[in-house]
Motif scaffolding. Structure first.
Motif, short mmCIF file in Angstrom:
data_model
loop_
_atom_site.label_atom_id
_atom_site.label_comp_id
_atom_site.label_asym_id
_atom_site.label_seq_id
_atom_site.Cartn_x
_atom_site.Cartn_y
_atom_site.Cartn_z
N UNK A 1 0.88 -1.17 0.00
CA UNK A 1 0.00 0.00 0.00
C UNK A 1 0.92 1.22 0.00
N UNK A 2 0.51 2.26 -0.71
CA UNK A 2 1.45 3.32 -1.05
C UNK A 2 0.86 4.71 -0.87
N UNK A 3 1.69 5.70 -1.19
CA UNK A 3 1.24 7.10 -1.10
C UNK A 3 0.51 7.57 -2.34
N UNK B 1 6.97 7.07 5.13
CA UNK B 1 7.42 7.34 3.76
C UNK B 1 8.29 8.58 3.61
N UNK B 2 8.40 9.38 4.67
CA UNK B 2 9.23 10.58 4.58
C UNK B 2 8.53 11.74 3.92
N UNK B 3 7.23 11.65 3.77
CA UNK B 3 6.43 12.72 3.19
C UNK B 3 5.02 12.59 3.74
N UNK B 4 4.21 13.61 3.52
CA UNK B 4 2.81 13.50 3.90
C UNK B 4 2.11 12.46 3.03
N UNK C 1 0.25 8.46 11.93
CA UNK C 1 0.51 7.08 12.34
C UNK C 1 1.81 6.57 11.74
N UNK C 2 2.03 6.85 10.47
CA UNK C 2 3.25 6.38 9.81
C UNK C 2 4.50 6.98 10.46
N UNK D 1 6.05 3.96 12.10
CA UNK D 1 6.71 3.35 10.95
C UNK D 1 8.22 3.33 11.05
N UNK D 2 8.80 2.39 10.32
CA UNK D 2 10.25 2.33 10.15
C UNK D 2 10.67 3.24 9.01
#
Length: 239
Positions: free
Chosen positions: A17-19, A59-62, A77-78, A82-83
């Motif tokens: 699942x992705x951005x 993911x390092x972004x919104x 949450x991420x 998240x890692x």
């Protein structure tokens, strides 16, 4: 791969699942790999041995609201749970390599999306074993069936359960069950050598996408987003 074959008894099913929807720019939010084993001599009703590997990435972004609406993971949450994105990419790629080394067939629904994302963030990523893509197989072997071919719709057609859709491990599990069901319906999937099955899926996908591109051009609609490569997309070419 030439001497190997697809066996539903020894699989690794993979989903992301992705951005966003563009595999060349999307970042990973969740990654799931399900290692599935079932003795070939098992009778009907024997539960498979299932080992689930899940990753939640920052993911390092919104994360866009429309993506969160699909998979339910928010930016907050991420970031909190998240890692690092690069770590999730690296560990996912390592697991796929291990699965192929173990002789597992990699099951990926719409493989060119998920695998291209991995290659975008890990340019050395390469396909090292058999990939079975139920999306490509279903479109090729039941080409005249009308309607969309989303995972949910195709699962419904083949009477495969899909609970908690757009959760990566749930989607991976349904894709694995779908691959098994397709092998029941189309037993040639079990007797075609791996190299030939890869080549067939590549050609099936190319032919289907080329037909779509030609149709869009005939009706004077934009066809530039129709891509023909599988299981990895090549450089973006403007048409």
């Amino acid at each position: 791969m030439s001497d190997s074959f697809f066996t539903p008894h020894h699989m690794c099913s993979f989903d992301l699942e992705t951005t966003g929807p563009n595999p060349r720019t999307a970042r990973i939010v969740t990654s799931s790999c399900l290692d599935i084993d079932l003795p070939e001599s098992s009778s009907t009703g024997v539960e498979p041995h299932l080992v689930t590997h899940n990753w939640l990435a920052d993911p390092g972004c919104d994360i866009p609201a429309e993506a969160t609406a699909v998979h339910g993971i928010s930016t907050e949450q991420a970031r909190r749970e998240g890692s690092p994105h690069a770590k999730v990419v690296k560990e996912t790629v390592a697991h796929l390599y291990t699965a192929w080394e173990e002789g597992r067939t990699l099951i990926v629904y719409n493989a060119s999306f998920d695998l291209t994302i991995l290659q975008h963030w890990e340019p050395t990523f390469e396909v090292r074993g058999l990939v079975l893509d139920p999306y490509v197989v279903d479109r090729a072997l039941d080409k005249y069936r009308k309607g969309k071919r989303t995972l949910g719709i195709v699962c419904e057609h083949y009477q495969v359960s899909l609970d908690n859709a757009h959760n990566s491990d749930a989607d991976a599990w349904s894709a694995a069950q779908l691959a098994t069901r397709l092998a029941d319906v189309y037993p040639q999937l079990l007797t075609t050598p791996a190299d030939d099955l890869m080549a067939l899926q590549t050609e099936w996908h190319r032919e289907r996408q080329q037909s779509l591109r030609e149709y869009l051009e005939r009706v004077r609609r934009d066809s530039h987003s129709v891509e023909t490569e599988w299981p990895l997309l090549g450089p973006l070419v403007q048409h």
